[in-house]
Design a protein around this motif. Structure first.
Motif, mmCIF file in Angstrom:
data_model
loop_
_atom_site.group_PDB
_atom_site.id
_atom_site.type_symbol
_atom_site.label_atom_id
_atom_site.label_comp_id
_atom_site.label_asym_id
_atom_site.label_seq_id
_atom_site.Cartn_x
_atom_site.Cartn_y
_atom_site.Cartn_z
ATOM 1 N N GLY A 44 21.256 -10.100 10.094
ATOM 2 C CA GLY A 44 19.917 -10.693 10.047
ATOM 3 C C GLY A 44 19.396 -10.897 11.450
ATOM 4 O O GLY A 44 18.787 -11.909 11.766
ATOM 5 N N ASP A 75 19.745 -5.637 9.576
ATOM 6 C CA ASP A 75 18.688 -6.408 8.904
ATOM 7 C C ASP A 75 18.069 -5.531 7.817
ATOM 8 O O ASP A 75 18.438 -4.360 7.674
ATOM 9 C CB ASP A 75 17.622 -6.879 9.923
ATOM 10 C CG ASP A 75 16.953 -8.191 9.511
ATOM 11 O OD1 ASP A 75 16.371 -8.236 8.401
ATOM 12 O OD2 ASP A 75 17.014 -9.173 10.282
ATOM 13 N N ALA A 127 22.962 -15.947 13.270
ATOM 14 C CA ALA A 127 22.076 -16.858 13.998
ATOM 15 C C ALA A 127 20.880 -17.194 13.123
ATOM 16 O O ALA A 127 20.119 -16.292 12.733
ATOM 17 C CB ALA A 127 21.616 -16.218 15.303
ATOM 18 N N ARG A 128 20.741 -18.445 12.790
ATOM 19 C CA ARG A 128 19.649 -18.933 11.941
ATOM 20 C C ARG A 128 19.594 -18.183 10.612
ATOM 21 O O ARG A 128 18.532 -17.811 10.135
ATOM 22 C CB ARG A 128 18.299 -18.800 12.671
ATOM 23 C CG ARG A 128 18.177 -19.792 13.801
ATOM 24 C CD ARG A 128 16.801 -19.816 14.362
ATOM 25 N NE ARG A 128 16.458 -18.587 15.038
ATOM 26 C CZ ARG A 128 15.223 -18.219 15.343
ATOM 27 N NH1 ARG A 128 14.217 -18.981 14.977
ATOM 28 N NH2 ARG A 128 14.981 -17.118 16.001
ATOM 29 N N TYR A 178 7.486 -10.077 4.101
ATOM 30 C CA TYR A 178 7.473 -8.668 4.494
ATOM 31 C C TYR A 178 6.580 -7.781 3.653
ATOM 32 O O TYR A 178 6.566 -6.578 3.819
ATOM 33 C CB TYR A 178 8.910 -8.113 4.489
ATOM 34 C CG TYR A 178 9.841 -8.823 5.447
ATOM 35 C CD1 TYR A 178 9.352 -9.509 6.558
ATOM 36 C CD2 TYR A 178 11.210 -8.802 5.249
ATOM 37 C CE1 TYR A 178 10.208 -10.166 7.433
ATOM 38 C CE2 TYR A 178 12.081 -9.449 6.132
ATOM 39 C CZ TYR A 178 11.564 -10.130 7.207
ATOM 40 O OH TYR A 178 12.407 -10.776 8.075
HETATM 41 N N1 SAM Z 1 18.988 -13.989 13.580
HETATM 42 C C1 SAM Z 1 17.615 -13.961 14.023
HETATM 43 C C2 SAM Z 1 17.393 -15.017 15.076
HETATM 44 O O1 SAM Z 1 18.164 -15.968 15.163
HETATM 45 O O2 SAM Z 1 16.411 -14.893 15.806
HETATM 46 C C3 SAM Z 1 16.603 -14.067 12.881
HETATM 47 C C4 SAM Z 1 16.738 -15.232 11.940
HETATM 48 S S1 SAM Z 1 15.552 -15.211 10.624
HETATM 49 C C5 SAM Z 1 15.407 -16.922 10.227
HETATM 50 C C6 SAM Z 1 16.451 -14.581 9.222
HETATM 51 C C7 SAM Z 1 16.680 -13.085 9.251
HETATM 52 O O3 SAM Z 1 17.504 -12.695 8.147
HETATM 53 C C8 SAM Z 1 15.403 -12.266 9.157
HETATM 54 O O4 SAM Z 1 15.350 -11.332 10.190
HETATM 55 C C9 SAM Z 1 15.528 -11.598 7.791
HETATM 56 O O5 SAM Z 1 14.894 -10.333 7.728
HETATM 57 C C10 SAM Z 1 17.017 -11.483 7.629
HETATM 58 N N2 SAM Z 1 17.413 -11.340 6.227
HETATM 59 C C11 SAM Z 1 17.008 -12.103 5.174
HETATM 60 N N3 SAM Z 1 17.585 -11.682 4.049
HETATM 61 C C12 SAM Z 1 18.359 -10.622 4.383
HETATM 62 C C13 SAM Z 1 19.214 -9.758 3.639
HETATM 63 N N4 SAM Z 1 19.361 -9.917 2.322
HETATM 64 N N5 SAM Z 1 19.881 -8.790 4.311
HETATM 65 C C14 SAM Z 1 19.719 -8.622 5.655
HETATM 66 N N6 SAM Z 1 18.934 -9.422 6.405
HETATM 67 C C15 SAM Z 1 18.258 -10.401 5.776
#
Ligand code: SAM
Length: 341
Positions: A185, A208, A249-250, A145
């Motif tokens: 997330g 997020d 999710a993921r 990011y």
């Molecule tokens: N859940 C979505 C999907 O399945 O399409 C996105 C999965 S992506 C692998 C991981 C997500 O977690 C990203 O959008 C990232 O910005 C978010 N993320 C990572 N660390 C985070 C944090 N400390 N707090 C909130 N979100 C976070």
């Protein structure tokens, strides 16, 4: 015996050439070959017209198109090339099930990481620094990011997978008794919109990091449902929005057991009796012999790991969530629903 050894040889050749096939797909997609063919009046073009449109050499374009035909990505009648049903489905940049975003992510991020696989194996680490020359402890905030175009590319990758798998995840369980969900997330909101669409009584808060939430307008669907709202925060540090169902999710595969415990204990604190957690991931087989999609992905991971459904349910159980149902969707992501007593 000879049939059997021929079969084994075919399998070997497929494995040896797999990287070439991937790179053909990535390159044709990057050069917008599929979009160019779709945009032509008849849906067909000769190699020289494609070469002109994609501003590439005739010789190189012809080789690329022929390779695409051999892989089932294009079809050819006489001298005319056209998209196949598969490429129309997944490879046009504006299709509802477009995998373009994920393909570009594979080309620009995962491919360079995999060129350092040998070092990754020797050292047991992700090779982000070697491939991109940056040091980072926090992959999301510092690596993905910190530059706008890298962030957008990552978000488009997440978006495309969420759009392809979202419906199957959203409809995996009967959630009719829940009123509110929080997608932790949730990235572009693609999954949150799928949950809202699948469950008319459900309002979904998408949570997020601030740098992700500020992009939500960019990914807003035309028919955006106003039951989806956006909250910015860090799920390790900030208070989580209240909800009946927490969607992960993921998310969990990105983190060590230790970090997973921190996150799950925060969710458990925010939950009241009857609340649920829905985890969606690629679930490894219990013997960890497959699916290779999950095991191959693990090779470029940083601190995370791939787990089986029973490993996820054990992690959840230690925070008071009991596995209610597991769903193997046969799409890209499986799901487990756990409830509090
Ligand atoms: N859940 C979505 C999907 O399945 O399409 C996105 C999965 S992506 C692998 C991981 C997500 O977690 C990203 O959008 C990232 O910005 C978010 N993320 C990572 N660390 C985070 C944090 N400390 N707090 C909130 N979100 C976070």
């Amino acid at each position: 015996e000879t049939e059997d050894s021929k079969e084994k040889l075919c399998k070997m050749i497929e494995l040896m050439d797999g990287f070439k096939a991937s790179k053909v797909l990535f390159t044709a997609s990057k050069l917008r070959v599929f979009d160019v063919l779709r945009s032509s009046k008849t849906g067909e073009l000769q190699a020289e017209d494609v070469a002109q449109e994609i501003k590439a050499s005739m010789k190189g374009t012809e080789r690329l198109l022929e390779a695409c035909v051999s892989l089932g990505l294009l079809q050819r009648t006489g001298k005319q090339y056209a998209n196949t049903a598969m490429s129309r489905h997944f490879l046009l940049s504006d299709g509802p099930l477009s995998l373009q975003g994920y393909i570009q992510h594979c080309n620009e991020l995962v491919w360079p990481l995999f060129t350092h696989l040998e070092t990754a194996v020797r050292e047991g680490t992700n090779q982000h620094e070697k491939a991109f020359g940056k040091t980072s402890n926090n992959l999301f905030q510092d690596a993905y990011y910190s530059r706008h175009e890298v962030k957008l590319r990552f978000m488009k990758a997440m978006h495309s997978i969420a759009r392809v798998s979202g419906r199957d995840v959203a409809t995996a369980f009967d959630l009719s008794k829940y009123k509110t969900a929080c997608d932790l997330g949730g990235c572009t909101g693609a999954m949150a919109y799928e949950f809202a669409k699948a469950h008319p009584g459900l309002s979904v808060t998408m949570f997020d990091l601030p740098k992700v939430i500020e992009m939500s307008g960019h990914f807003r669907p035309h028919d955006a449902d106003d039951r989806v709202s956006f909250v910015a925060g860090d799920f390790f540090k900030d208070e989580l929005p209240k909800a009946d169902v927490y969607i992960l999710a993921r998310i969990l595969h990105d983190w060590s057991d230790e970090k997973v415990h921190i996150l799950l204990s925060k969710i458990a604190k925010a939950c009241s009796p009857g609340c649920a957690v829905l985890v969606s991931e690629i679930f490894l087989d219990e013997d960890r012999k497959g699916p290779s999609r999950g095991l191959l992905q693990a090779l470029s991971m940083t601190e995370g790991r791939q787990r089986s459904a029973s490993e996820y349910s054990l992690l959840l159980k230690s925070h008071g969530f009991t596995a209610a149902q597991v769903k193997h969707t046969h799409n890209l992501l499986d799901a487990i629903l756990c409830v509090t007593e």
